[in-house]
Each structure stands twice: as structure tokens, then as C-alpha cells.
Design an enzyme around this catalytic site. Sequence first.
Site, PDB file in Angstrom:
ATOM      1  N   ASP A 314     -17.907 -35.106  -1.984  1.00  0.00           N
ATOM      2  CA  ASP A 314     -19.012 -34.868  -2.909  1.00  0.00           C
ATOM      3  C   ASP A 314     -18.987 -35.974  -3.980  1.00  0.00           C
ATOM      4  O   ASP A 314     -17.992 -36.695  -4.148  1.00  0.00           O
ATOM      5  CB  ASP A 314     -18.946 -33.464  -3.523  1.00  0.00           C
ATOM      6  CG  ASP A 314     -20.330 -32.984  -3.973  1.00  0.00           C
ATOM      7  OD1 ASP A 314     -21.238 -33.828  -4.099  1.00  0.00           O
ATOM      8  OD2 ASP A 314     -20.506 -31.777  -4.203  1.00  0.00           O
ATOM      9  N   GLU A 512     -27.137 -26.953 -10.129  1.00  0.00           N
ATOM     10  CA  GLU A 512     -25.669 -26.947 -10.269  1.00  0.00           C
ATOM     11  C   GLU A 512     -25.213 -26.193 -11.518  1.00  0.00           C
ATOM     12  O   GLU A 512     -25.837 -25.208 -11.930  1.00  0.00           O
ATOM     13  CB  GLU A 512     -25.140 -28.385 -10.218  1.00  0.00           C
ATOM     14  CG  GLU A 512     -25.508 -29.075  -8.884  1.00  0.00           C
ATOM     15  CD  GLU A 512     -24.777 -30.394  -8.662  1.00  0.00           C
ATOM     16  OE1 GLU A 512     -23.588 -30.491  -8.957  1.00  0.00           O
ATOM     17  OE2 GLU A 512     -25.421 -31.337  -8.152  1.00  0.00           O
TER      18      GLU A 512
HETATM   19  C1  BGC Z   1     -23.813 -32.041  -5.200  1.00  0.00           C
HETATM   20  C2  BGC Z   1     -24.116 -32.163  -3.735  1.00  0.00           C
HETATM   21  C3  BGC Z   1     -25.045 -33.300  -3.477  1.00  0.00           C
HETATM   22  C4  BGC Z   1     -24.501 -34.575  -4.081  1.00  0.00           C
HETATM   23  C5  BGC Z   1     -25.411 -35.763  -3.901  1.00  0.00           C
HETATM   24  C6  BGC Z   1     -23.430 -33.351  -5.808  1.00  0.00           C
HETATM   25  O1  BGC Z   1     -23.373 -33.240  -7.191  1.00  0.00           O
HETATM   26  O2  BGC Z   1     -22.766 -31.108  -5.394  1.00  0.00           O
HETATM   27  O3  BGC Z   1     -24.660 -30.961  -3.267  1.00  0.00           O
HETATM   28  O4  BGC Z   1     -25.245 -33.449  -2.104  1.00  0.00           O
HETATM   29  O5  BGC Z   1     -24.309 -34.384  -5.457  1.00  0.00           O
HETATM   30  O6  BGC Z   1     -26.535 -35.679  -4.694  1.00  0.00           O
HETATM   31  C1  BGC Z   2     -27.019 -37.088  -9.550  1.00  0.00           C
HETATM   32  C2  BGC Z   2     -26.880 -35.999  -8.561  1.00  0.00           C
HETATM   33  C3  BGC Z   2     -25.511 -35.507  -8.588  1.00  0.00           C
HETATM   34  C4  BGC Z   2     -25.037 -35.176  -9.992  1.00  0.00           C
HETATM   35  C5  BGC Z   2     -23.579 -34.867  -9.995  1.00  0.00           C
HETATM   36  C6  BGC Z   2     -26.599 -36.600 -10.902  1.00  0.00           C
HETATM   37  O1  BGC Z   2     -26.747 -37.632 -11.839  1.00  0.00           O
HETATM   38  O2  BGC Z   2     -28.338 -37.500  -9.572  1.00  0.00           O
HETATM   39  O3  BGC Z   2     -27.163 -36.454  -7.274  1.00  0.00           O
HETATM   40  O4  BGC Z   2     -25.449 -34.395  -7.779  1.00  0.00           O
HETATM   41  O5  BGC Z   2     -25.282 -36.216 -10.868  1.00  0.00           O
HETATM   42  O6  BGC Z   2     -23.132 -34.355 -11.197  1.00  0.00           O
END
Ligand code: BGC
Ligand code: BGC
Length: 623
Positions: A314, A512
Amino acid sequence: MKSYAPAAALFVLLISIQLGCVPSTSKKLSSYDPQVKELLSQMTLEEKIGQMTQPEQGPVLGNPGDMQKYFIGSVLSGGDSDPAEGNSLQAWTDLYDRAQSEAMSTRLAIPILYGIDAVHGHSNVLGAVMFPHNIALGCTRDPVLVEKIGRITAEEVRATGIQWTFAPCVTVPQDIRWGRTYEGFSEDQELVRILGEAAVRGMQGTDLSNPLSIVACAKHYIGDGGTSANIAPRPGMPSGGKVRLWLDQGDTKLDEAELRRIHLPGYISAVRAGVGTIMPSYNTWNGVRCSASKRLLTEILKEELGFEGFLISDYNAINQINPKDYKGSIEISINAGMDMAMVPTGYRDFFNNLKALVEEGRVPMSRIDDAVTRILRVKFAMGLMDKNRSQLADRKLHQSFGSPEHRALAREAVRKSTVLLRNDNRILPISKKAARIHLAGKSADDIGNQCGGWTIKWQGQSGNVTPGGTTILQAIKAAVSRETQVTFSLDGSGAEGASVGIVVVGERPYAEGIGDRSDLTLGQEDVTAIANVKKAGIPVVVLLISGRPMIVTDILPQADAFLAAFLPGTEGQGIADVLFGDYRPTGKLSFSWPKSMDQLPLNINIPKDKYDPLFAYGYGLSY
Ligand code: BGC
Ligand code: BGC
């Protein structure tokens, strides 16, 4: 109202037997090993490590020469990673073509896999069809529909050239306070198992080499939905030192048998369906980071389940293993079985550290070869290594991007996922010939709220986020007779004299940990809008647009009818279909609905004597 619906459970069981073992890919990934071996034997250590490195497009393309210098094998667009030229179908396609062309200009010309979070349609791209989020699809209990959605999503993703989605999310959320609840099909592992497999089949098709297929990614392995709530400062997040409730990226405290029982079924079925990639999770399992666990990544997933694809970390997850020792964290993760690292900006650091670790003998060459073999298997299976085939985007697919046919499927998903929870005096269906219908509430005319997080922006956005869809207000106007007047006020004022009032309330978008909540009661503006329509003395329909069940115990007595549409996406007409009788509601709750916050966590996995929901798992009326 409280009884667990045995009929629904039987239905799911029958479907699962029926869909028993239909593998999606006709060929095993390891059947490409002869070609893979041949290519691997020509590769330098740098070229191998490059295959294992996945930067964000912005940083890597912004540093001319880096794609070639680091032999980059994969690129991603994260949640906020639009093309520099802006967000359009054209610009996304150009971006993919540019990244691919750069990769093809390296010595071995190994094409990249370009990954993106197409989690409810090609959800970063303006004008794409946004399907309902998984929590809503769970309410359809319809694997055939979920498979079709996977197919159409794949087609729209391929229209931009991209060949890899970080989906389906086969999480099994056990506590709706978690901000990622809506990414899960259900709190019930059995439903997740069935729909996750269907999604993989849809996206990957029967043959990964089909130019209309994309490679899927089951995530987040494992136990992301099983973390326990913490009230503390959340480490390593933008909200920094603030003390608050959080569940995201927390600790899942379960013995291995329970972890397997609740959180493994989605991976068993995804592997059986031939899923090409799996994303290990940020969370810890009894204190150990999943991304650091050889037991989880190698012993269970690769050896026991026989997963032949590759693991993608991740976003910056490897850094979290030991924030004070990045090199040591890479060593632990790669040795545990991680195959590719999602290192958005720090790709040079990752590359150099991993190279040093191999040279120092801390990561064995055999592990590197295994990782690259797994990545190349997927590339061969997808036809990426076929010299007779262009790896650039097929722009003919632009014609069907966001097309009426694709939207019709999303509309079907919306009407099948809308759950009718109360219908006193048979208020629904509403007559299309009603003299006047009054709409109210902040989500009545807001496509951004309908779509939720992971829509154009990582966090989503209220308002007119994407063209081409239909808000609920627009859908209602289109559904009623020419004589029917449709009026609207945000706060519910002016409803007097209408035949019926429809109040659309709920949550604004989030994603998230930002969506972790200690309070899921309706906000004051929602309560006021409902009260104002009620005061008008007309029948009141309340429609909830939210990423999870909310606490509605107090407002329910004011609603003659109550429906939950969760996060339906762009096609509001599916809701009108249910409101006006064009479709008799069939949606059944994919999550248990609590009476109050102090009941949480509440789900079908808790002891039966503690299970006292407002609406039980599987509940849903028709008319
Ligand atoms: C998320 C994932 C996602 C990745 C890419 C992460 O923060 O937990 O679900 O696929 O970012 O955007
Ligand atoms: C990104 C996401 C990612 C996240 C992780 C964001 O800035 O755009 O893809 O999942 O950070 O914390």
C-alpha cells in the site's frame, strides 16, 4: 423487523454453490514461466529492482530520464494524481501513452503496468460512470450484476490505456465507525467472498490477455476491517497529534482461527478466480504490520492458497514498518514476500536501498527473482510482452466511455441496491401524477454527495464533481408527469401544500481514516430539513445517502417512508425507479443497522445475545 432473514442467507448459499469453482483466467499464471525465465535471465539487478518499483506518475515523469534510469516497471495514479494537463479523458489517455512510451524506450522494452483506484467505475476520470460503492452493491446480493459492473469498469479503464485497478476491496468491516466501511461489500464474510470473486471475474474476464480486461487487486490483506477503536493521537497522519477516535490502519486483535474465519474468505475466492495482484494492508495483526509478516504474505497467501500473482504494497506502507529505519523496513517487507513497492515519491530511495540490501546479502537474489517472476507472469498473461500488439491506448474505446449503455447498468445497480426500511401507510410508490412533490435536504441535488469518496478527488467532494450523471432532484423531475410540479428547498421550508415531501440527507464525502467517526447521528441541517417538511403536515419520505448506516432512531418517527441508498454514484434515476414504482425494491441491508452509538461495534459476528439492531443484517422491505 429484528429477525435475521433466513431466506436471504439461503439465497446467498445457493448462489455460492452455483458459482462454486469457475476460475476466471483460463490459464494459470505460472504457465508463463518458460517465457518469464528466459526474460529474467537477460535482466541486470537494476532492471529487476525497477520492475519492483512503483512511483506516482507526477514525480517520476516530472524527472525526465527517471523512467529509464530506474527501469520503472509500474506507475500509479493515487487519489489526487490527475494529469498535469488537467482532468479529461484525452489528458488521461495521453498521460498513459507517455508513461508507456518511456518504459518502452528502455533496453528490454518491458511495458509498465499502470495502476489506479478504479473502485466504483473509473472513478478518477471526469465523465466516467460512477457505480454505487461496494456497500450498496452488497445490498443487491447479485454476483451477476457485480461481474457486469467489473466488465464495464474494465472497459472504461482501458479507454485510457490503464490496465490495472486497485480493486476489488474485499474488506469485511466489523465496525461502521471506520471511514472505509463503504468500500466493503458487507460485514458478512460470506457475501464478501461471493461478490469479491464476481468482481475479479468481471474485471479480468475469462482471459487476461483480452484487451478489454484489466488486472484486479484484492485488498487490503488482511483484517483491515477488523481493527479495534482507539481514542488517541493518530500516528503518522495529517491530523497528527489530535486525540480522536480512529480505527483506520489500527490493530486487528484476533487469533489466527478468527482472522481466517472472518477476513480470509474474500482472498480464497479471489485467488480461485485467478486474481493477478493482492495489496497487503496498512494495519497490524496483533501488533505486527501485515506488510512485514512472512506468515501472512508467504506462508498463507503464496504457499497455502497457491497465489501465483504478485503483492503490491500500500501507499508508503513499507515506511511504517519501522519509521526510524527505512532500509531495515524494506528488508523485512521484501523478505516477508512483498513483490512490488508503492513508493509514490520516494522511488529512488527504495531502488537504491533495495539494491544495497541485495549486494550486502540481506535480501537474497532468489527472493528478487521470485518477485520479478510474479510481476512478469502477470505482464505475459496480459499480452504486454506481445511484440505484435501495440501497448498504447486504444482510443476507439473513447466512444463508449460514459455511454448511455454503461449508465443504464449503473442505474440498474442503483435501483437494486436501494433498501426500503420503512413504508407506513404504503406511502411508496409515489404517484407520478402527484400534483406537487417537494424535495429538500443537502443531498437532493448533489452528485458529489451521491458519489462519496474516491470520486475525482481522493476525499471526494460535494457539488457538481463530474459531468454526465443525474442528481436525485433531476431524476425525479424526469420521472414525473408533465403536470406534476417539483419544488425544492435546501432546508425543507415551503413544503406546505405539496402531495409529498422527499428529504435527502446523510453524509458528505470522505475517504480512509478521515472518515473515522465517533458520532454517526444526523447533522443539525439534516434534522432541521426533516422537521420543516414534517411541520408542513404532508407525508414525509426520508432518503439517506451515506457511506454506512447512521443513527436515525430519533428521526424515524417523523418519516412515513425511509430508504437507504448508501453511495449510489452518478445515476440518480435508479432511485426514482424505486420511488415511483418502476422497480419494486429488492435491496437487503449488507450491514446491521444500530439503534445507538454505544452498541458499536455491532455485526453478525458478535454473540447473538448482544445483537439488538434497529434493522437486522439482511433486512429490507418491498411494496
Ligand atoms: C489506500 C489504497 C489505495 C492506495 C493508492 C492507499 O492509501 O489504502 O486503498 O489503493 O492508497 O491510492
Ligand atoms: C493519495 C491517495 C493515497 C493517500 C494515502 C493521498 O494523497 O492521493 O492515493 O491513498 O494519500 O494517505
